[in-house]
Structure formats: structure tokens, C-alpha cells
Scaffold this motif. Structure first.
Motif, PDB file in Angstrom:
ATOM      1  N   MET A 108       0.809  -1.215   0.000  1.00 17.68           N
ATOM      2  CA  MET A 108       0.000   0.000   0.000  1.00 17.68           C
ATOM      3  C   MET A 108       0.849   1.274   0.000  1.00 17.68           C
ATOM      4  N   GLU A 109       1.922   1.287   0.755  1.00 18.92           N
ATOM      5  CA  GLU A 109       2.724   2.498   0.886  1.00 18.92           C
ATOM      6  C   GLU A 109       3.497   2.845  -0.390  1.00 18.92           C
ATOM      7  N   GLN A 110       3.502   1.951  -1.375  1.00 15.42           N
ATOM      8  CA  GLN A 110       4.182   2.222  -2.645  1.00 15.42           C
ATOM      9  C   GLN A 110       3.267   2.870  -3.682  1.00 15.42           C
ATOM     10  N   MET A 111       2.017   3.129  -3.315  1.00 10.90           N
ATOM     11  CA  MET A 111       1.047   3.626  -4.293  1.00 10.90           C
ATOM     12  C   MET A 111       1.479   4.943  -4.924  1.00 10.90           C
ATOM     13  N   GLY A 112       2.139   5.788  -4.156  1.00 11.76           N
ATOM     14  CA  GLY A 112       2.603   7.055  -4.710  1.00 11.76           C
ATOM     15  C   GLY A 112       3.606   6.900  -5.832  1.00 11.76           C
ATOM     16  N   GLU A 113       4.212   5.722  -5.964  1.00 12.46           N
ATOM     17  CA  GLU A 113       5.205   5.485  -7.009  1.00 12.46           C
ATOM     18  C   GLU A 113       4.557   5.311  -8.378  1.00 12.46           C
ATOM     19  N   TRP A 114       3.307   4.853  -8.412  1.00 12.61           N
ATOM     20  CA  TRP A 114       2.694   4.547  -9.705  1.00 12.61           C
ATOM     21  C   TRP A 114       1.374   5.273  -9.954  1.00 12.61           C
ATOM     22  N   ASN A 115       0.803   5.895  -8.940  1.00  8.70           N
ATOM     23  CA  ASN A 115      -0.440   6.630  -9.119  1.00  8.70           C
ATOM     24  C   ASN A 115      -0.163   8.125  -8.958  1.00  8.70           C
ATOM     25  N   PRO A 116      -0.121   8.888 -10.040  1.00 12.83           N
ATOM     26  CA  PRO A 116       0.227  10.310  -9.945  1.00 12.83           C
ATOM     27  C   PRO A 116      -0.814  11.144  -9.196  1.00 12.83           C
ATOM     28  N   ASN A 117      -1.996  10.589  -8.955  1.00 11.95           N
ATOM     29  CA  ASN A 117      -3.002  11.307  -8.172  1.00 11.95           C
ATOM     30  C   ASN A 117      -2.744  11.216  -6.668  1.00 11.95           C
ATOM     31  N   VAL A 118      -1.779  10.390  -6.302  1.00  8.72           N
ATOM     32  CA  VAL A 118      -1.453  10.185  -4.886  1.00  8.72           C
ATOM     33  C   VAL A 118       0.008  10.564  -4.657  1.00  8.72           C
ATOM     34  N   LYS A 119       0.243  11.436  -3.695  1.00 10.20           N
ATOM     35  CA  LYS A 119       1.621  11.785  -3.356  1.00 10.20           C
ATOM     36  C   LYS A 119       2.231  10.808  -2.364  1.00 10.20           C
ATOM     37  N   GLN A 120       1.421  10.372  -1.415  1.00 11.15           N
ATOM     38  CA  GLN A 120       1.977   9.522  -0.357  1.00 11.15           C
ATOM     39  C   GLN A 120       0.874   8.758   0.348  1.00 11.15           C
ATOM     40  N   VAL A 121       1.190   7.519   0.713  1.00  8.05           N
ATOM     41  CA  VAL A 121       0.358   6.737   1.626  1.00  8.05           C
ATOM     42  C   VAL A 121       1.278   6.201   2.715  1.00  8.05           C
ATOM     43  N   LYS A 122       0.940   6.495   3.938  1.00  5.45           N
ATOM     44  CA  LYS A 122       1.769   6.055   5.063  1.00  5.45           C
ATOM     45  C   LYS A 122       0.902   5.335   6.088  1.00  5.45           C
ATOM     46  N   ILE A 123       1.342   4.161   6.506  1.00  6.44           N
ATOM     47  CA  ILE A 123       0.629   3.419   7.548  1.00  6.44           C
ATOM     48  C   ILE A 123       1.077   3.959   8.901  1.00  6.44           C
ATOM     49  N   LEU A 124       0.150   4.533   9.643  1.00  9.76           N
ATOM     50  CA  LEU A 124       0.461   5.111  10.949  1.00  9.76           C
ATOM     51  C   LEU A 124       0.416   4.066  12.053  1.00  9.76           C
ATOM     52  N   GLN A 125      -0.459   3.078  11.915  1.00  7.68           N
ATOM     53  CA  GLN A 125      -0.636   2.089  12.975  1.00  7.68           C
ATOM     54  C   GLN A 125      -1.311   0.848  12.399  1.00  7.68           C
ATOM     55  N   LYS A 126      -0.853  -0.312  12.835  1.00  7.23           N
ATOM     56  CA  LYS A 126      -1.504  -1.572  12.488  1.00  7.23           C
ATOM     57  C   LYS A 126      -2.112  -2.184  13.737  1.00  7.23           C
ATOM     58  N   ILE A 127      -3.310  -2.731  13.595  1.00  6.12           N
ATOM     59  CA  ILE A 127      -4.000  -3.366  14.717  1.00  6.12           C
ATOM     60  C   ILE A 127      -4.418  -4.759  14.273  1.00  6.12           C
ATOM     61  N   GLY A 128      -3.751  -5.767  14.771  1.00  5.97           N
ATOM     62  CA  GLY A 128      -4.055  -7.128  14.357  1.00  5.97           C
ATOM     63  C   GLY A 128      -3.726  -7.335  12.884  1.00  5.97           C
ATOM     64  N   GLN A 129      -4.380  -8.308  12.270  1.00  3.45           N
ATOM     65  CA  GLN A 129      -4.099  -8.649  10.883  1.00  3.45           C
ATOM     66  C   GLN A 129      -4.954  -7.859   9.901  1.00  3.45           C
ATOM     67  N   ASP A 130      -6.088  -7.320  10.357  1.00  4.16           N
ATOM     68  CA  ASP A 130      -7.074  -6.786   9.427  1.00  4.16           C
ATOM     69  C   ASP A 130      -7.177  -5.261   9.402  1.00  4.16           C
ATOM     70  N   THR A 131      -6.707  -4.572  10.442  1.00  2.00           N
ATOM     71  CA  THR A 131      -7.002  -3.152  10.599  1.00  2.00           C
ATOM     72  C   THR A 131      -5.729  -2.318  10.589  1.00  2.00           C
ATOM     73  N   MET A 132      -5.798  -1.179   9.928  1.00  7.12           N
ATOM     74  CA  MET A 132      -4.667  -0.253   9.928  1.00  7.12           C
ATOM     75  C   MET A 132      -5.184   1.179   9.816  1.00  7.12           C
ATOM     76  N   ILE A 133      -4.390   2.127  10.305  1.00  2.00           N
ATOM     77  CA  ILE A 133      -4.693   3.539  10.191  1.00  2.00           C
ATOM     78  C   ILE A 133      -3.681   4.130   9.215  1.00  2.00           C
ATOM     79  N   THR A 134      -4.175   4.863   8.213  1.00  5.25           N
ATOM     80  CA  THR A 134      -3.285   5.395   7.188  1.00  5.25           C
ATOM     81  C   THR A 134      -3.446   6.904   7.039  1.00  5.25           C
TER      82      THR A 134
END
Length: 285
Positions: free
Chosen positions: A139-165
Motif C-alpha cells: 500500500m505504501e508504494q502507491m505514490g510510485e505509480w499513481n500520480p493522483n497520490v503523493k503519499q500513503v503512510k501506515i500510521l498504525q496496524k492493529i491485528g491482521q485486518d485493521t490499519m490507520i493510514t
């Protein structure tokens, strides 16, 4: 070993021992270990039933170890998923916004409690697992190939299914819509061969509003990927999008920008996956 395992599990039935999280985890690990041995070479129905029940208990124990804030994020992610599935399940009322020559289609409808939502439907040439890896695991590599996105950063992961970005979008051509940023809770799930990535706006203490960006809101949003019925090597890709970009932007402009953003995303994702396939082929040689 099995009698000792059940003694261990019986011990956690006492109140003063039930609160010992480590002991409960050890008990569940022991159960899984013994069930795996019993299930060889062919698991019986009752073994499968117990394994399912023990897996459910394990997930409940894991949830109990979350803090109150983490539990709140998990619930938000699940709500986003449930709401998205409910919206996508209703086939009535969708109006076509864009229909490309290659079959890509963007539709929209207005919901009383949300406003206008958009739905992209495309067929992609890649397997569902490959797309899931790119969009979730990478997910955090999306800015490399989608010019509409500058950055995606995962701030926190909770278990296997949930994350804050934290996501930062690029400004549109001519700066019709300036740069926005979002704080999202995301829920990634697999149900059989179908994969989901749902989300909605939230708040996070580690990322207050940023200077130079308008803090926009999204949700519910959801990407659904499932193997094509005609060819399991292809994927039916659906993206439900709901955004409040904030600021003084005419609705006609917002509608045009969001629908075109979905079409562009599909094309950028195709190019990304095609280039990944070329790299993998070169490595294999």
C-alpha cells in the motif's frame, strides 16, 4: 499430551486464571497443535468444527488484548466494510457517469445519509491475489505509480485486518482542486476467493492537520476483488468511493474529478501490474 492440554484449557475457566492473557494464548496454541495432529491424514467433521470454534475463540482473546482506542478503530473498520457491502448489494438507482471503450464504467447514486457515491467496475488481467498484494501489502508504494497520490503512510496496524493510514493527494491539473490529505481506518478482509479493502475517515493523535493541506473526509469506501467467473486468472474489480473534499468547490467539478479519478486509477493500476509482470519475467530468465 492431549489430556494435559485439556487440563490447561480447563484451568482458564476459573475467573482468576481467565484474566491471565498469556495463559489463555498458550491454551489456544496447544489446542491448535493437538487438533492438527489429530486431523492427519483426513480431518473428521467434529475436528473441523472444533478448529473453527477454537479459531473464533482465539480471535476474541486477541480482541480483548486491544486497548479501548484500538477496539474503536477495529469497530470503525468493520462498520465501513458492512456499510460498503450494503451499498454495493443494492443494484437499483445507479446512473452511468463514464463508460470507456474498454468496458470500464463509473456509476453514481445519491444516498440520503451519505450523499453522492461513485462505483467503478472494471475487469483486470491479473489474479486477485496479485492485486491484493499490490493494494494491501504494498500500500505504501502507491505514490510510485499513481500520480493522483503523493503519499500513503501506515500510521498504525492493529491485528491482521485493521490499519490507520495517512494519504496525501496531488492537486488536479490547473489546481482546480488543491492537495488534500486524509486519515483513514482501513479493514482488509478475505472471504473465500473475494478480497475486500474498506475504509472511512477517522482521527489519529500521531497526525494532526497539516499546514498546506485541506483535511478531507472519506467513507465509506471499499475495493472488492473477486476472480472472474469466465477466467479465474482475471479479476472483477469494484471500487466504491465516497469523498467530501471540503472547501468551496462546485458539485459539478467534484463529480467530474471523482469519476475521472476512478477511471485514471484503473489505468494506472493496469500499467503498474503490467510492469511488475515484466520485471518478474526478466528475473525468471
Amino acid at each position: 499430551m492431549l489430556p494435559a492440554t485439556f487440563k490447561l484449557c480447563a484451568g482458564i475457566s476459573y475467573r482468576h486464571m481467565r484474566n491471565m492473557t498469556g495463559l489463555r494464548k498458550n491454551a489456544m496454541i496447544a489446542i491448535h497443535h493437538e487438533l492438527n495432529k489429530l486431523s492427519r491424514p483426513g480431518p473428521s467433521a467434529w475436528i473441523n468444527h472444533i478448529r473453527r470454534r477454537s479459531s473464533l475463540l482465539s480471535s476474541r482473546i486477541a480482541e480483548e488484548t486491544y486497548s479501548e482506542a484500538e477496539q474503536c478503530y477495529v469497530q470503525q473498520g468493520q462498520q465501513a466494510l458492512q456499510k460498503s457491502i450494503s451499498i454495493l448489494s443494492d443494484q437499483d438507482g445507479w446512473q452511468t457517469e463514464i463508460e470507456s471503450v474498454n468496458g470500464d464504467k463509473v456509476m453514481s447514486k445519491v444516498l440520503p445519509d451519505i450523499g453522492k457515491v461513485f462505483k467503478l467496475e472494471v475487469m483486470l488481467e491479473q489474479k486477485t491475489d496479485e492485486l491484493y498484494e499490490e493494494l494491501v501489502d504494498n500500500m505504501e508504494q502507491m505514490g510510485e505509480w499513481n500520480p493522483n497520490v503523493k503519499q500513503v503512510k501506515i500510521l498504525q496496524k492493529i491485528g491482521q485486518d485493521t490499519m490507520i493510514t495517512h494519504e496525501v493527494s496531488a492537486e488536479t491539473p490547473g489546481n482546480v482542486v488543491g492537495p488534500r490529505d486524509f486519515i483513514s481506518v482501513r479493514c482488509a478482509k478475505r472471504r473465500g476467493s473475494t478480497c475486500f479493502l474498506a475504509g472511512m475517515s477517522t482521527q489519529h493523535p500521531g497526525m494532526p492537520e497539516q499546514k498546506g493541506f485541506v483535511r478531507a473526509e472519506n467513507g465509506p469506501t471499499c475495493i472488492v476483488m473477486r476472480p472472474s467467473a469466465e477466467d479465474p486468472n482475471k479479476t472483477k474489480f469494484t471500487w466504491l468511493l465516497s469523498l467530501d473534499l471540503k472547501g468551496w468547490i462546485p458539485k459539478t467539478v467534484i463529480n467530474r474529478v471523482l469519476s475521472q479519478t476512478q477511471v485514471d486509477f484503473a489505468n494506472h493500476l493496469r500499467h503498474r501490474m503490467a510492469s511488475n509482470g515484466g520485471v518478474e519475467a526478466a528475473i525468471a530468465c
